[in-house]
Design a protein around this motif. Structure first.
Motif: not given
Length: 250
Positions: A62-64, A148-149, A157-158, A183-184
């Motif tokens: 549940g992060a961002i 984000a940047d 992000w995974k 990669a993801r």
């Protein structure tokens, strides 16, 4: 085979017969890899198979804004990802190349209210499989915002689940798809890669190559099955779906 005549799809939500109608805007004027963008058979097969698979364990993703839950690669018109958002009640990020994104955005907006009613949500992003470390999100202003940047990229992000339907139709795709998945996809026993493809003779060598590359990358197939499309599609090609996970202790 694809369809542009039927621009809405009834997708099964559960084994009791409940369905959700996913609406697709007409994408016939768009192309990617010299193919007209449309909803392909693998997408409908996979969308209607998800409810029969064990529900992934999304605890801890549940992060961002929940964007660590589900990623769709080569989303096309977005049928699979939008269906997953409603079936699993999670946030799904639908990705494709830049020329395809306007249609994906349109389909997210067409279905946002009904998907939200089931507790799901969706955003889209640009992901080139040749550079899977770079993923640019496009989050609607009225949704929770992703931090984000300055470039809008969220590099590390995974995702707990990665989806792909009808994404292997040239000799370059097995290597590129494997690169994007590894990669993801989150390095966790809970992570799953779920894909579907047609078993057409011209594609079988590509499918074998993909399986070999995924296995060499450390993934193993834990579940698979075959389905056929209903008569409306007017084709006899069988479709295969499979669920992969990381082998061994992560």
């Amino acid at each position: 085979m694809s369809t542009r005549k039927r621009l809405s799809f009834n997708v099964k939500l559960n084994t009791t017969g409940d369905t959700i109608t996913i609406h697709i805007s007409d994408p016939s004027n768009l192309q990617a890899d010299n193919l007209a963008l449309a909803t392909w058979g693998s997408s409908e097969v996979l969308a209607n198979t998800l409810h029969r698979l064990p529900t992934p364990d999304f605890a801890g993703t549940g992060a961002i804004a929940g964007l660590g839950s589900v990623l769709e690669l080569g989303a096309g018109t977005g049928l699979v990802g939008l269906s997953a958002a409603a079936i699993w009640r999670v946030w799904v990020t639908l990705t494709d190349l830049e020329p395809i994104l306007p249609n994906i955005k349109a389909n997210i907006e067409l279905n946002r209210a009904v998907i939200r009613g089931y507790g799901g949500s969706a955003a889209c992003g640009m992901l080139d499989w040749a550079r899977p470390d770079l993923l640019t999100f496009f989050v609607p202003e009225h949704e929770s915002q992703l931090t984000a940047d300055a470039s809008g990229e969220w590099k590390p992000w995974k995702f707990r689940v990665v989806l792909a339907a009808d994404t292997v139709y040239s000799e370059e795709h097995p290597e590129l798809l494997t690169k994007a998945v590894t990669a993801r996809l989150e390095r966790s026993p809970k992570a799953r890669f779920i894909m579907c493809y047609p078993l057409r003779i011209g594609y079988l060598d590509h499918i074998r190559d993909l399986w070999e590359r995924l296995e060499l990358a450390g993934l193993g197939c834990m579940q698979e099955g075959r389905e056929s499309l209903h008569e409306e599609w007017d084709e006899d090609t069988p479709y295969e779906w499979c669920v992969w996970r990381w082998r061994g202790d992560i």
